[in-house]
Write an enzyme that holds these catalytic residues in place. Structure first.
Site, short mmCIF file in Angstrom:
data_model
loop_
_atom_site.label_atom_id
_atom_site.label_comp_id
_atom_site.label_asym_id
_atom_site.label_seq_id
_atom_site.Cartn_x
_atom_site.Cartn_y
_atom_site.Cartn_z
N ILE A 1 -38.04 4.45 -23.47
CA ILE A 1 -37.56 5.81 -23.77
C ILE A 1 -37.13 5.92 -25.24
O ILE A 1 -37.48 6.88 -25.93
CB ILE A 1 -36.42 6.20 -22.80
CG1 ILE A 1 -36.96 6.24 -21.37
CG2 ILE A 1 -35.81 7.55 -23.19
CD1 ILE A 1 -35.90 6.34 -20.28
N ASP B 1 -31.10 -2.56 -31.45
CA ASP B 1 -31.62 -3.11 -30.19
C ASP B 1 -31.60 -4.63 -30.30
O ASP B 1 -31.82 -5.17 -31.39
CB ASP B 1 -33.05 -2.60 -29.93
CG ASP B 1 -33.50 -2.83 -28.49
OD1 ASP B 1 -33.55 -4.00 -28.05
OD2 ASP B 1 -33.79 -1.85 -27.80
N PRO C 1 -29.82 0.15 -21.18
CA PRO C 1 -29.43 0.17 -19.77
C PRO C 1 -27.93 -0.08 -19.64
O PRO C 1 -27.30 -0.60 -20.57
CB PRO C 1 -30.23 -0.99 -19.17
CG PRO C 1 -30.56 -1.89 -20.30
CD PRO C 1 -30.57 -1.06 -21.55
N THR D 1 -28.65 10.21 -22.34
CA THR D 1 -29.54 10.46 -21.19
C THR D 1 -29.75 9.16 -20.43
O THR D 1 -30.67 9.06 -19.62
CB THR D 1 -30.92 10.98 -21.66
OG1 THR D 1 -31.45 10.04 -22.60
CG2 THR D 1 -30.85 12.35 -22.29
N SER D 2 -28.91 8.15 -20.71
CA SER D 2 -29.16 6.84 -20.10
C SER D 2 -28.31 6.63 -18.83
O SER D 2 -28.80 6.86 -17.72
CB SER D 2 -28.92 5.74 -21.13
OG SER D 2 -29.42 4.54 -20.64
N ARG D 3 -27.08 6.22 -18.99
CA ARG D 3 -26.17 6.10 -17.86
C ARG D 3 -24.77 6.49 -18.33
O ARG D 3 -24.35 6.13 -19.43
CB ARG D 3 -26.13 4.66 -17.31
CG ARG D 3 -27.35 4.26 -16.50
CD ARG D 3 -27.45 5.03 -15.17
NE ARG D 3 -28.61 4.64 -14.38
CZ ARG D 3 -29.79 5.25 -14.38
NH1 ARG D 3 -29.99 6.31 -15.15
NH2 ARG D 3 -30.77 4.83 -13.61
N ASP E 1 -26.64 14.02 -20.07
CA ASP E 1 -27.44 14.21 -18.85
C ASP E 1 -26.88 13.33 -17.73
O ASP E 1 -27.36 13.41 -16.60
CB ASP E 1 -28.91 13.86 -19.12
CG ASP E 1 -29.82 14.19 -17.94
OD1 ASP E 1 -29.67 15.30 -17.40
OD2 ASP E 1 -30.64 13.35 -17.56
N GLU F 1 -20.74 10.54 -11.76
CA GLU F 1 -21.65 11.58 -11.26
C GLU F 1 -21.99 11.45 -9.79
O GLU F 1 -22.38 12.42 -9.14
CB GLU F 1 -22.95 11.59 -12.09
CG GLU F 1 -23.84 10.37 -11.89
CD GLU F 1 -25.11 10.42 -12.74
OE1 GLU F 1 -25.00 10.57 -13.96
OE2 GLU F 1 -26.21 10.30 -12.16
N HIS G 1 -28.35 15.01 -14.60
CA HIS G 1 -29.27 13.86 -14.49
C HIS G 1 -30.70 14.36 -14.20
O HIS G 1 -31.31 13.99 -13.19
CB HIS G 1 -28.80 12.89 -13.40
CG HIS G 1 -29.30 11.49 -13.62
ND1 HIS G 1 -28.53 10.38 -13.41
CD2 HIS G 1 -30.50 11.02 -14.03
CE1 HIS G 1 -29.22 9.29 -13.68
NE2 HIS G 1 -30.44 9.66 -14.06
P1 NAD Z 1 -36.12 -0.27 -21.34
O1 NAD Z 1 -35.74 -1.46 -20.54
O2 NAD Z 1 -37.55 -0.04 -21.66
O3 NAD Z 1 -35.32 -0.31 -22.73
C1 NAD Z 1 -33.98 -0.68 -22.86
C2 NAD Z 1 -33.78 -1.24 -24.26
O4 NAD Z 1 -32.41 -1.55 -24.41
C3 NAD Z 1 -34.56 -2.54 -24.51
O5 NAD Z 1 -35.32 -2.43 -25.70
C4 NAD Z 1 -33.47 -3.60 -24.63
O6 NAD Z 1 -33.79 -4.64 -25.53
C5 NAD Z 1 -32.29 -2.78 -25.13
N1 NAD Z 1 -31.00 -3.37 -24.84
C6 NAD Z 1 -30.56 -3.90 -23.66
N2 NAD Z 1 -29.29 -4.34 -23.81
C7 NAD Z 1 -28.92 -4.06 -25.07
C8 NAD Z 1 -27.73 -4.26 -25.81
N3 NAD Z 1 -26.65 -4.84 -25.26
N4 NAD Z 1 -27.69 -3.85 -27.10
C9 NAD Z 1 -28.77 -3.28 -27.68
N5 NAD Z 1 -29.94 -3.08 -27.04
C10 NAD Z 1 -30.01 -3.44 -25.75
O7 NAD Z 1 -35.49 0.98 -20.59
P2 NAD Z 1 -35.96 2.50 -20.69
O8 NAD Z 1 -37.08 2.73 -19.74
O9 NAD Z 1 -36.14 2.88 -22.10
O10 NAD Z 1 -34.70 3.23 -20.07
C11 NAD Z 1 -33.44 3.20 -20.70
C12 NAD Z 1 -32.39 3.71 -19.74
O11 NAD Z 1 -32.61 5.11 -19.52
C13 NAD Z 1 -32.48 3.11 -18.33
O12 NAD Z 1 -31.77 1.91 -18.25
C14 NAD Z 1 -31.85 4.18 -17.48
O13 NAD Z 1 -30.47 3.91 -17.34
C15 NAD Z 1 -32.01 5.45 -18.29
N6 NAD Z 1 -32.87 6.44 -17.61
C16 NAD Z 1 -32.39 7.70 -17.45
C17 NAD Z 1 -33.16 8.67 -16.85
C18 NAD Z 1 -32.67 10.10 -16.67
O14 NAD Z 1 -33.24 10.83 -15.84
N7 NAD Z 1 -31.68 10.55 -17.42
C19 NAD Z 1 -34.44 8.33 -16.38
C20 NAD Z 1 -34.91 7.04 -16.58
C21 NAD Z 1 -34.12 6.09 -17.21
#
Ligand code: NAD
Length: 329
Positions: A156, A175, A207, A233-235, A259, A264, A296
């Protein structure tokens, strides 16, 4: 395979109902309740449960699922922070997920939050419908040449980086696994502290885990630029919400587009318009004119829902045939 499908929503039901027709051996039982310690017995007689982001898969629920002979938890989400993975392993319950269904859906929603807060289209919409054509209070800013800090450049975050580069922004990123492809496209990886200090917009795409919990807190929020826009938009638990509220009250930050929200569970996806909000922190958050909250819905596009249904059912089929795919544990 009999599948107890917890926390069913109308927006997803048709996608699953249609795609399951392909599998002769699968029966889905759609349930409107969330999976919790109180509802887990509803999985009785099923081989698998299909769970979403706000279902509770803690040690007690997993132990109960084991007693019911449930062998698989098929998450229809990418995140799995709501599952006690150790307990799943201990109970020999396999957990699968949908690692990628549409990073564009979430990244594009993050951009929608940015541009709504920035250009105040939600206010303009209501104003003109009431015959108020005044522009007072609607001043935004050009995204062009602004500095956007992305925390997390996985699927994302990468999609987000490319969109923001398209707007002509300078994109900073942090990252633990930087991507060469993004560096070549012009993204500049920096330490978290430097990103916080330099960004006009900060967007979270890591995440939720013990290392990222409350990544934005009282201390880190002291580092940000005064008018910064924060997008999550993550958590929800990536942000310490009371600290965010204090920063908003002190005008330490400019705006926030959220989001997701730490508490939630049990609130988002449901209609409380006739009852009011019992969560005081959430209610306070909603009083700020410079906060935009969505429930969300980042994933909520036709393409994403289609892919979620397809991959979730494939994961279940693969499990039933002894193949491994998209396994969390
Ligand atoms: P992904 O696993 O592809 O990417 C996560 C990135 O975070 C990776 O590049 C990883 O190296 C990095 N990372 C992990 N721990 C870290 C840290 N401590 N410091 C720095 N970087 C770190 O995940 P994604 O598919 O891009 O999704 C990201 C998040 O989005 C998911 O974990 C989920 O919580 C959230 N999400 C939200 C929705 C929504 O509807 N709002 C939908 C899907 C996912």
């Amino acid at each position: 395979m009999k599948i107890a499908f917890f926390d069913t929503h109308e927006f997803e039901k048709d996608f699953f109902a249609e795609k399951v027709k392909k599998y002769q051996n699968m029966q889905i039982y759609f349930l409107n309740v969330r999976l919790t310690e109180q509802t887990v017995l509803m999985a009785s007689g099923c081989d698998a449960v299909c769970a979403f982001v706000n279902d509770q898969l803690n040690a007690n629920v997993l132990a109960e699922l084991k007693k019911l002979n449930v062998q698989l938890v098929a998450l229809r989400s990418a995140g799995f922070n709501n599952v006690d993975l150790e307990a799943a392993k201990k109970n020999n319950i396999r957990v699968t997920r949908v690692p990628e269904y549409s990073p564009y859906a979430v990244a594009e929603h993050a951009v929608a939050l940015i541009q709504t807060l920035n250009r105040k289209t939600h206010k303009a919409y209501n104003r003109v419908r009431e015959g108020n054509f005044s522009l007072e209070g609607l001043v935004g800013f050009d995204l062009h040449k602004k500095t956007v800090g992305l925390i997390g450049t996985g699927r994302i975050g990468s999609a987000m980086a490319k969109i923001m580069l398209g707007f002509g922004c300078q994109v900073l990123a942090h990252d633990i696994q930087p991507k060469e492809e993004l560096k070549a496209a012009g993204v500049c990886y920096v330490q978290l502290e430097d990103l916080l200090k330099a960004s006009d917009i900060i967007s979270l795409h890591v995440p939720l885990n013990p290392k990222t919990k409350h990544l934005l807190n009282e201390e880190s929020l002291k580092l940000v630029k005064p008018d910064v826009m924060i997008i999550n938009t993550s958590r929800g638990a990536l942000i310490d919400t009371p600290a965010l509220i204090r920063a908003l009250k002190k005008k330490k930050i400019g705006s926030a587009g959220l989001d997701v929200y730490e508490e939630e569970e049990g609130v988002f996806f449901h209609d409380f318009s006739g009852q009011g909000i019992s969560d005081d922190v959430l209610a306070r958050l909603l009083t700020f004119p410079n906060v935009m909250l969505t429930s969300h819905q980042g994933f909520l596009t036709q393409e994403a829902l289609n892919n979620i249904a397809e991959t979730t059912l494939e994961n279940i089929q693969n499990f039933s045939e002894g193949r491994s795919q998209n396994i969390v544990v």
